[in-house]
Design a protein around this motif. Sequence first.
Motif, PDB file in Angstrom:
ATOM      1  N   ALA A  28       0.844  -1.193   0.000  1.00 23.66           N
ATOM      2  CA  ALA A  28       0.000   0.000   0.000  1.00 23.66           C
ATOM      3  C   ALA A  28       0.884   1.249   0.000  1.00 23.66           C
ATOM      4  O   ALA A  28       1.756   1.385   0.863  1.00 23.66           O
ATOM      5  N   PRO A  29       0.692   2.162  -0.939  1.00 23.75           N
ATOM      6  CA  PRO A  29       1.548   3.354  -1.041  1.00 23.75           C
ATOM      7  C   PRO A  29       1.581   4.152   0.261  1.00 23.75           C
ATOM      8  O   PRO A  29       0.540   4.492   0.823  1.00 23.75           O
ATOM      9  N   GLY A  30       2.793   4.420   0.738  1.00 26.76           N
ATOM     10  CA  GLY A  30       2.983   5.259   1.913  1.00 26.76           C
ATOM     11  C   GLY A  30       2.597   4.637   3.227  1.00 26.76           C
ATOM     12  O   GLY A  30       2.671   5.301   4.270  1.00 26.76           O
ATOM     13  N   ALA A  31       2.188   3.376   3.232  1.00 25.46           N
ATOM     14  CA  ALA A  31       1.706   2.747   4.463  1.00 25.46           C
ATOM     15  C   ALA A  31       2.860   2.148   5.255  1.00 25.46           C
ATOM     16  O   ALA A  31       3.893   1.760   4.699  1.00 25.46           O
ATOM     17  N   ALA A  32       2.661   2.043   6.571  1.00 28.69           N
ATOM     18  CA  ALA A  32       3.662   1.434   7.448  1.00 28.69           C
ATOM     19  C   ALA A  32       3.027   1.154   8.800  1.00 28.69           C
ATOM     20  O   ALA A  32       2.028   1.773   9.165  1.00 28.69           O
ATOM     21  N   VAL A  33       3.606   0.211   9.512  1.00 29.46           N
ATOM     22  CA  VAL A  33       3.242  -0.022  10.909  1.00 29.46           C
ATOM     23  C   VAL A  33       4.380   0.526  11.754  1.00 29.46           C
ATOM     24  O   VAL A  33       5.504   0.020  11.714  1.00 29.46           O
ATOM     25  N   HIS A  34       4.082   1.586  12.497  1.00 29.39           N
ATOM     26  CA  HIS A  34       5.091   2.251  13.324  1.00 29.39           C
ATOM     27  C   HIS A  34       5.029   1.670  14.730  1.00 29.39           C
ATOM     28  O   HIS A  34       3.983   1.712  15.384  1.00 29.39           O
ATOM     29  N   ARG A  35       6.152   1.151  15.192  1.00 26.17           N
ATOM     30  CA  ARG A  35       6.219   0.551  16.521  1.00 26.17           C
ATOM     31  C   ARG A  35       6.979   1.481  17.468  1.00 26.17           C
ATOM     32  O   ARG A  35       8.154   1.776  17.252  1.00 26.17           O
ATOM     33  N   PHE A  36       6.275   1.928  18.473  1.00 23.71           N
ATOM     34  CA  PHE A  36       6.855   2.768  19.513  1.00 23.71           C
ATOM     35  C   PHE A  36       6.735   2.031  20.850  1.00 23.71           C
ATOM     36  O   PHE A  36       6.050   1.008  20.939  1.00 23.71           O
ATOM     37  N   GLU A  37       7.364   2.556  21.864  1.00 21.09           N
ATOM     38  CA  GLU A  37       7.254   1.949  23.190  1.00 21.09           C
ATOM     39  C   GLU A  37       5.798   2.037  23.655  1.00 21.09           C
ATOM     40  O   GLU A  37       5.240   3.128  23.808  1.00 21.09           O
ATOM     41  N   GLY A  38       5.156   0.885  23.805  1.00 16.21           N
ATOM     42  CA  GLY A  38       3.798   0.863  24.319  1.00 16.21           C
ATOM     43  C   GLY A  38       2.698   0.952  23.284  1.00 16.21           C
ATOM     44  O   GLY A  38       1.514   0.886  23.640  1.00 16.21           O
ATOM     45  N   ARG A  60      -0.515  -3.253  27.246  1.00 17.62           N
ATOM     46  CA  ARG A  60      -1.263  -3.443  28.480  1.00 17.62           C
ATOM     47  C   ARG A  60      -0.390  -3.132  29.684  1.00 17.62           C
ATOM     48  O   ARG A  60       0.821  -3.312  29.668  1.00 17.62           O
ATOM     49  N   ASP A  61      -1.046  -2.607  30.737  1.00 19.12           N
ATOM     50  CA  ASP A  61      -0.395  -2.389  32.042  1.00 19.12           C
ATOM     51  C   ASP A  61       0.805  -1.463  31.932  1.00 19.12           C
ATOM     52  O   ASP A  61       1.857  -1.684  32.563  1.00 19.12           O
ATOM     53  N   LEU A  62       0.667  -0.396  31.159  1.00 18.07           N
ATOM     54  CA  LEU A  62       1.740   0.593  31.065  1.00 18.07           C
ATOM     55  C   LEU A  62       1.710   1.509  32.287  1.00 18.07           C
ATOM     56  O   LEU A  62       0.659   1.778  32.871  1.00 18.07           O
ATOM     57  N   LEU A  63       2.885   2.011  32.664  1.00 21.45           N
ATOM     58  CA  LEU A  63       2.975   2.996  33.728  1.00 21.45           C
ATOM     59  C   LEU A  63       2.442   4.333  33.221  1.00 21.45           C
ATOM     60  O   LEU A  63       2.359   4.560  32.003  1.00 21.45           O
ATOM     61  N   PRO A  64       2.076   5.254  34.117  1.00 22.83           N
ATOM     62  CA  PRO A  64       1.489   6.526  33.674  1.00 22.83           C
ATOM     63  C   PRO A  64       2.338   7.264  32.636  1.00 22.83           C
ATOM     64  O   PRO A  64       1.806   7.734  31.623  1.00 22.83           O
ATOM     65  N   ALA A  65       3.643   7.375  32.864  1.00 25.43           N
ATOM     66  CA  ALA A  65       4.498   8.077  31.904  1.00 25.43           C
ATOM     67  C   ALA A  65       4.559   7.327  30.578  1.00 25.43           C
ATOM     68  O   ALA A  65       4.615   7.943  29.502  1.00 25.43           O
ATOM     69  N   GLU A  66       4.533   5.991  30.648  1.00 24.57           N
ATOM     70  CA  GLU A  66       4.551   5.179  29.420  1.00 24.57           C
ATOM     71  C   GLU A  66       3.254   5.349  28.633  1.00 24.57           C
ATOM     72  O   GLU A  66       3.271   5.400  27.396  1.00 24.57           O
ATOM     73  N   VAL A  90      -7.731  -0.973  22.869  1.00 24.54           N
ATOM     74  CA  VAL A  90      -7.370  -1.137  24.284  1.00 24.54           C
ATOM     75  C   VAL A  90      -8.063  -2.383  24.820  1.00 24.54           C
ATOM     76  O   VAL A  90      -9.248  -2.609  24.539  1.00 24.54           O
ATOM     77  N   HIS A  91      -7.348  -3.175  25.608  1.00 25.64           N
ATOM     78  CA  HIS A  91      -7.998  -4.312  26.256  1.00 25.64           C
ATOM     79  C   HIS A  91      -8.927  -3.791  27.346  1.00 25.64           C
ATOM     80  O   HIS A  91      -8.614  -2.838  28.056  1.00 25.64           O
ATOM     81  N   GLU A  92     -10.084  -4.452  27.507  1.00 22.90           N
ATOM     82  CA  GLU A  92     -11.092  -3.960  28.439  1.00 22.90           C
ATOM     83  C   GLU A  92     -10.606  -3.896  29.883  1.00 22.90           C
ATOM     84  O   GLU A  92     -11.119  -3.097  30.676  1.00 22.90           O
ATOM     85  N   ASP A  93      -9.612  -4.706  30.246  1.00 23.18           N
ATOM     86  CA  ASP A  93      -9.125  -4.715  31.620  1.00 23.18           C
ATOM     87  C   ASP A  93      -8.279  -3.497  31.962  1.00 23.18           C
ATOM     88  O   ASP A  93      -8.025  -3.237  33.142  1.00 23.18           O
ATOM     89  N   ASP A  94      -7.838  -2.752  30.948  1.00 23.86           N
ATOM     90  CA  ASP A  94      -6.906  -1.647  31.187  1.00 23.86           C
ATOM     91  C   ASP A  94      -7.683  -0.356  31.445  1.00 23.86           C
ATOM     92  O   ASP A  94      -7.821   0.519  30.580  1.00 23.86           O
ATOM     93  N   ARG A  95      -8.198  -0.220  32.658  1.00 21.02           N
ATOM     94  CA  ARG A  95      -9.036   0.923  32.998  1.00 21.02           C
ATOM     95  C   ARG A  95      -8.257   2.233  32.967  1.00 21.02           C
ATOM     96  O   ARG A  95      -8.797   3.279  32.598  1.00 21.02           O
ATOM     97  N   ALA A  96      -6.989   2.203  33.361  1.00 21.67           N
ATOM     98  CA  ALA A  96      -6.202   3.435  33.390  1.00 21.67           C
ATOM     99  C   ALA A  96      -6.005   3.989  31.983  1.00 21.67           C
ATOM    100  O   ALA A  96      -6.126   5.199  31.754  1.00 21.67           O
ATOM    101  N   LEU A  97      -5.720   3.122  31.036  1.00 20.98           N
ATOM    102  CA  LEU A  97      -5.521   3.565  29.661  1.00 20.98           C
ATOM    103  C   LEU A  97      -6.836   4.060  29.069  1.00 20.98           C
ATOM    104  O   LEU A  97      -6.866   5.057  28.334  1.00 20.98           O
ATOM    105  N   ARG A  98      -7.925   3.393  29.377  1.00 21.61           N
ATOM    106  CA  ARG A  98      -9.230   3.855  28.916  1.00 21.61           C
ATOM    107  C   ARG A  98      -9.512   5.253  29.448  1.00 21.61           C
ATOM    108  O   ARG A  98      -9.998   6.134  28.715  1.00 21.61           O
ATOM    109  N   ALA A  99      -9.196   5.488  30.713  1.00 22.97           N
ATOM    110  CA  ALA A  99      -9.437   6.805  31.306  1.00 22.97           C
ATOM    111  C   ALA A  99      -8.573   7.871  30.640  1.00 22.97           C
ATOM    112  O   ALA A  99      -9.034   8.998  30.402  1.00 22.97           O
ATOM    113  N   ASP A 100      -7.317   7.536  30.332  1.00 23.16           N
ATOM    114  CA  ASP A 100      -6.431   8.496  29.660  1.00 23.16           C
ATOM    115  C   ASP A 100      -7.000   8.881  28.295  1.00 23.16           C
ATOM    116  O   ASP A 100      -6.963  10.054  27.899  1.00 23.16           O
ATOM    117  N   LEU A 101      -7.490   7.904  27.548  1.00 22.78           N
ATOM    118  CA  LEU A 101      -8.070   8.201  26.233  1.00 22.78           C
ATOM    119  C   LEU A 101      -9.302   9.085  26.366  1.00 22.78           C
ATOM    120  O   LEU A 101      -9.484  10.046  25.596  1.00 22.78           O
TER     121      LEU A 101
END
Length: 247
Positions: A28-38, A60-66, A90-101
């Motif tokens: 696919a033109p210009g497409a890529a999967v970018h992998r970052f920490e987390g 899953r289970d990332l620290l706040p800064a992550e 987001v996995h449903e168990d990750d309430r902190a990440l859901r709240a951040d979003l």
Amino acid sequence: MTAPPDVDLYARGTATLLATWEEYARGAPGAAVHRFEGVAAAVFPHGPERGVYNNAVLGRDLLPAERTAALDAMEEAYATAGITRFAAWVHEDDRALRADLERRGYALDETTRAMGMSLDDLRVPRPQLDLALPDWTEYLRVIEVPTDLLAGADHAAFHVVVARLDAGNAAAAMAYHHGEDCGIYNVGTRAHARRRGLGSAVTALLLHDARDRGRRTASLQATPMAEHLYARIGFRDLGRILEFVPA
């Protein structure tokens, strides 16, 4: 073989999903999967893939800064590509990440069910199907998506099954193998052939083929309507995947 624990099945399924997106992106033109920490962000700037594959899988289970760094990296990747509509998974168990979003203004758009299995737990025999040639364009037509989707991809990298009913092509599905895992994607049945067990049958056929090729596990994301069908085949519930989109 001892069945892998759910956390291992989930990790395998995620790795296979990302590998599948990377295979799509190669064509696919210009497409890529970018992998970052987390986070891993699939970026498809052009259609028709633009309307389908702009999704990011958050760890899953990332620290706040992550979590903050992962969300910043995800948003920058899409903003750089000029993409304003994407989904953060987001996995449903990750309430902190859901709240951040939600604090960033994201809203829940769709959900699917992550499911996985050991192929030793396959509960159904190999189905006897009337199979058509595994033609890519016909496969796309049967699952009712644009026939120019992934036109530039290496179609030989995927395992496609098209099943016939009453002299017409009626159901189709695709698998992608990554390591020991087989990912099942895009299972579809034409309206006139539904409730005849064809979706389950093409899925089971791909699983038997994967086991014969040495794969040991399988993974997929199920819609609410299909969860019980996959459970009967042998898939286990690994939790819901929540897809959040920007406001």
